[in-house]
Structure formats: C-alpha cells, structure tokens
Design an enzyme around this catalytic site. Structure first.
Site, PDB file in Angstrom:
ATOM      1  N   LYS A 113     -47.943   9.778   6.546  1.00 14.58           N
ATOM      2  CA  LYS A 113     -46.729   9.487   7.319  1.00 14.58           C
ATOM      3  C   LYS A 113     -46.917   9.842   8.798  1.00 14.58           C
ATOM      4  CE  LYS A 113     -43.259   7.799   4.899  1.00 14.58           C
ATOM      5  NZ  LYS A 113     -43.535   6.510   4.402  1.00 14.58           N
ATOM      6  N   LYS A 196     -52.622  -0.545  -1.778  1.00 15.69           N
ATOM      7  CA  LYS A 196     -51.402  -0.253  -2.551  1.00 15.69           C
ATOM      8  C   LYS A 196     -50.254  -1.174  -2.172  1.00 15.69           C
ATOM      9  CE  LYS A 196     -47.825   3.022  -2.713  1.00 15.69           C
ATOM     10  NZ  LYS A 196     -47.201   4.195  -2.152  1.00 15.69           N
ATOM     11  N   LYS A 199     -43.426  -0.822   0.116  1.00 18.71           N
ATOM     12  CA  LYS A 199     -42.366  -1.357   0.979  1.00 18.71           C
ATOM     13  C   LYS A 199     -42.702  -1.197   2.444  1.00 18.71           C
ATOM     14  CE  LYS A 199     -39.574   1.282  -1.638  1.00 18.71           C
ATOM     15  NZ  LYS A 199     -38.773   1.479  -2.824  1.00 18.71           N
TER      16      LYS A 199
HETATM   17  P1  TYM Z   1     -41.135   5.043  -4.127  1.00 16.92           P
HETATM   18  O1  TYM Z   1     -39.736   4.710  -3.786  1.00 16.92           O
HETATM   19  O2  TYM Z   1     -42.203   4.838  -3.113  1.00 16.92           O
HETATM   20  O3  TYM Z   1     -41.586   4.277  -5.411  1.00 16.92           O
HETATM   21  C1  TYM Z   1     -40.804   4.339  -6.592  1.00 16.92           C
HETATM   22  C2  TYM Z   1     -41.681   4.357  -7.814  1.00 16.92           C
HETATM   23  O4  TYM Z   1     -42.553   3.239  -7.816  1.00 16.92           O
HETATM   24  C3  TYM Z   1     -43.904   3.679  -7.907  1.00 16.92           C
HETATM   25  N1  TYM Z   1     -44.757   2.824  -7.083  1.00 16.92           N
HETATM   26  C4  TYM Z   1     -45.901   2.310  -7.515  1.00 16.92           C
HETATM   27  N2  TYM Z   1     -46.531   2.394  -8.686  1.00 16.92           N
HETATM   28  C5  TYM Z   1     -47.690   1.737  -8.815  1.00 16.92           C
HETATM   29  N3  TYM Z   1     -48.235   0.978  -7.822  1.00 16.92           N
HETATM   30  C6  TYM Z   1     -47.634   0.856  -6.632  1.00 16.92           C
HETATM   31  N4  TYM Z   1     -48.157   0.103  -5.680  1.00 16.92           N
HETATM   32  C7  TYM Z   1     -46.406   1.546  -6.426  1.00 16.92           C
HETATM   33  N5  TYM Z   1     -45.550   1.648  -5.381  1.00 16.92           N
HETATM   34  C8  TYM Z   1     -44.545   2.449  -5.807  1.00 16.92           C
HETATM   35  C9  TYM Z   1     -43.911   5.100  -7.388  1.00 16.92           C
HETATM   36  O5  TYM Z   1     -45.000   5.823  -7.900  1.00 16.92           O
HETATM   37  C10 TYM Z   1     -42.580   5.601  -7.876  1.00 16.92           C
HETATM   38  O6  TYM Z   1     -42.675   6.018  -9.210  1.00 16.92           O
HETATM   39  N6  TYM Z   1     -41.034   9.981  -3.842  1.00 16.92           N
HETATM   40  C11 TYM Z   1     -40.710   8.860  -4.692  1.00 16.92           C
HETATM   41  C12 TYM Z   1     -39.244   8.770  -5.049  1.00 16.92           C
HETATM   42  C13 TYM Z   1     -38.708  10.000  -5.669  1.00 16.92           C
HETATM   43  C14 TYM Z   1     -38.926  10.466  -6.989  1.00 16.92           C
HETATM   44  C15 TYM Z   1     -38.201  11.681  -7.099  1.00 16.92           C
HETATM   45  C16 TYM Z   1     -39.653   9.980  -8.062  1.00 16.92           C
HETATM   46  C17 TYM Z   1     -37.891  10.901  -5.047  1.00 16.92           C
HETATM   47  N7  TYM Z   1     -37.568  11.906  -5.904  1.00 16.92           N
HETATM   48  C18 TYM Z   1     -38.181  12.433  -8.296  1.00 16.92           C
HETATM   49  C19 TYM Z   1     -39.644  10.737  -9.248  1.00 16.92           C
HETATM   50  C20 TYM Z   1     -38.917  11.926  -9.348  1.00 16.92           C
HETATM   51  C21 TYM Z   1     -41.077   7.607  -3.932  1.00 16.92           C
HETATM   52  O7  TYM Z   1     -41.163   7.572  -2.734  1.00 16.92           O
HETATM   53  O8  TYM Z   1     -41.215   6.539  -4.688  1.00 16.92           O
END
Ligand code: TYM
Length: 333
Positions: A113, A196, A199
């Site tokens: 980041k 990867k 978004k």
């Molecule tokens: P976020 O919003 O980036 O993504 C949400 C979920 O999607 C998965 N993901 C992926 N899995 C496989 N390949 C990809 N290219 C890919 N892009 C996204 C992420 O692994 C995630 O499971 N920090 C987290 C959100 C969060 C969270 C939590 C998750 C906040 N608090 C507590 C679990 C428990 C995040 O930014 O995910």
C-alpha cells in the site's frame, strides 16, 4: 452441539470480481449450511483508501446486493455491515494497545500500500491487520474463508488474540485459521499479467460479476499473453498459466484439456482460447448479473436484511467486548 463459528468479509471498495467469488464467496455458500456464519461488508477498511462520502453507502449496498445474488442466505447466515457494530471499533482500540508498530510495518500488504499510495500512508492502513483481527475475534471465530492474499493477516489475528489471552490471563480468543474446502487457499490471477485479480489493480485486470458481456469480451481479448510455445510440452510461462487458471474456474474440464493439448502440441491460438474463456465467463456471470439487478431494485428488502443482520451480529459482538473489558480490568462505577 453448537456449530463452529465462521467470519469473513469483503471490503466495500467496488463490485465483487471473480477473485472474490472463487477465493471467498464460493466457500461462504457451502459453509453457511454447515457452520454458524457471520459475513460482513468491511466499510471501515475501505476508509483506508479514502472513498468519497457520496460513494460510501452505495458501495456498501452494492456488495450486500451481490452477496445475496451469489446465494448467501440471510435466513441461515448473519449478513451485516461492519460499521453497524461499534463493538468492532472498540475491540480494535483495545487490541491496538498491545500491537506493535514494528510488526505492523513488516506486514506485506502495508508495504504494498505504501508503494501504491505514497501520499496517503494513514494510521488506518498501518493498523489494518488489527481491525481485521477485531472483525474475526469479535465473534471468536475458528474458521475464516479467504483467498491466499489474506494468509498473513490471519497469522496476525492469531498472534494478537493469543497475546491478549496471555497478557490478561484469559482464554477469551480461540485461534482462527484461513479456510478453503480445497486444501489450498486460492489465488485468482488478473488479466493484465500482474498476478492477482484485484479491485485496486489496473484497468482491465478484473472481471466483475456485474460486468456486461461486451465488457467481459473486451477485457478478456486484451489479456496479456506471449508469442506462443516454441517447444512441445514446454513449461508455461506465468502469463499463460494465469489464462489457464482462469479457464479452470469457469470452463469445463474438456475445454481446459483441449487448449492444454493444443499448447503442448504448439497448435494453440490464443485468440480462440480467449474467445472461449470470455464466453464461459459470460455464461458464469450472466445469471448473477440478472439477480443483482433484480435484488438492487428492492431497496426495502435489502435494508431489512442489513438491519436484522446488525441486530443478530451485535448480540455476539457485545458479549465478546464485555468479556474483553472485564479481562482488562475496565469496570463501570
Ligand atoms: P478483499 O476485499 O480484498 O477481498 C475479499 C475476499 O476475496 C479474496 N480475494 C481473492 N481470492 C483469490 N484470488 C484473488 N485474486 C482475490 N482477490 C480477493 C480475499 O482473499 C478475501 O477473502 N482484508 C480483507 C477483508 C476483510 C476480512 C476481514 C476478511 C476485512 N476484515 C475479516 C476476513 C475476515 C480484504 O481486503 O479482502
């Protein structure tokens, strides 16, 4: 016997993409019938990248609508918005007292980041793992269905929970582990060769569930490839592996085998492969897109689900925060 507790969330920074679906949501769909599941929309986390107030609520609503369109059932799992639970903010504060700046600075996602937004290295970004730990520990979850990119955050959540237990001589927090029905956590690649799907990656990297067929065709046809194999049965370079991996989640086994054989015999035409990939992605997303549109128009239904979910989630959250306060020694007069 009471069911094991599961927590997971997705940031409200935009529409869900295929990475979110195959990395996380696909597991939610099965888990909701087997465990006591809490699925939420991480709008506090989205503030670390400073969305405008005008966009915040509509983004939260969009993710909730997309959760429902994918098949999350509010009758069997608890669906809520993170900011509807002030208990999470309180636990985040309490955990932060025993979280060290050094360990937060070493976190891979923080380093990434800093690189991406050098002008906005805010304290929320640094303490992102503490907030995520609070999300998970607030319900004392054991299983957290996430993609591979979240593995380090889970390790930190265990560390923060264990540290709290040790410091305050309690067994309040169990150890949460990342979960996937397959043995491996999933990483869905993007279309731009960057590794990867995400978004906040570049334009054209992600396929969103709400994308139109035209948008999908356009993005897939522009996906990065190379000039083709130069030897039979050669190992595929990363960018080509990525296209095959994307195909493996949306296409039939026969289709993948057909193009794999073509690669191995050096007869592959990437244009044909991309056309097929786009059509299979459209076939997968089209019914979801229809449901998204239908659910989105029913504002009252969506609001009711968010309100009811928050109420249910707060019961469990307030019990945990009260126990945490007690362990720390905070008493009311
Ligand atoms: P976020 O919003 O980036 O993504 C949400 C979920 O999607 C998965 N993901 C992926 N899995 C496989 N390949 C990809 N290219 C890919 N892009 C996204 C992420 O692994 C995630 O499971 N920090 C987290 C959100 C969060 C969270 C939590 C998750 C906040 N608090 C507590 C679990 C428990 C995040 O930014 O995910």
């Amino acid at each position: 016997m009471s069911k094991e507790i599961v927590v997971s969330g997705i940031r409200s920074t935009g529409n869900l993409h295929l990475g979110n679906y195959f990395g996380a949501v696909k597991n939610f769909l099965k888990m909701q019938h087997e465990y006591n599941c809490f699925f939420f929309i991480a709008d506090y986390h989205s503030l670390t990248t400073h969305p405008t107030p005008a966009d915040l609520h509509s983004n939260v609503k969009q993710v909730l609508v997309e959760y429902l369109a994918c098949g999350l059932d509010p009758e069997v799992s608890t669906l809520y918005v993170q900011s509807d639970l002030p208990e999470i903010a309180e636990l985040y504060l309490l955990l932060n007292m025993n979280v060290y700046v050094g360990e937060l600075e070493r976190c891979t996602s923080f380093k990434e980041k800093i690189r991406k937004q050098p002008d906005n290295v805010n304290a929320g970004l640094l303490t992102y793992p503490s907030l995520m730990a609070a999300d998970i520990l607030i319900h004392r979850a054991l299983k957290v269905p996430v993609g591979k990119d979240q593995e380090q955050h889970l390790e930190m959540a265990r560390q923060f929970g264990n540290r709290f237990n040790r410091l305050y001589n309690t067994e309040l927090f169990p150890e949460p582990y990342a979960f996937n029905y397959g043995t491996q956590l999933v990483k869905i690649p993007g279309l731009d060769g960057s590794g990867k799907m995400g978004k906040s990656e570049g334009e054209g990297n992600a396929i969103f569930l709400a994308d139109t067929p035209e948008a999908i065709r356009k993005k897939v046809m522009r996906a990065v490839t190379d000039s083709g194999p130069t030897q039979e049965n050669q190992e595929k370079p990363e960018v080509i592996k990525n296209i095959f991996q994307l195909m493996s989640v949306v296409s039939s086994e026969d289709t993948v085998k057909f193009f794999d054989d073509a690669y191995n015999t050096m007869t592959i035409r990437y244009g044909d492969m991309k056309k097929q990939l786009a059509e299979d992605m459209i076939k997968f997303t089209a019914p979801l897109r229809e449901k998204i549109e239908a659910i989105k128009s029913d504002e009252e239904f969506v609001s009711k689900i968010a309100r009811r979910g928050a109420e249910k989630a707060r019961e469990s959250a307030s019990a945990t925060v009260n126990a945490a306060r007690k362990a720390i020694g905070i008493r009311h007069f």
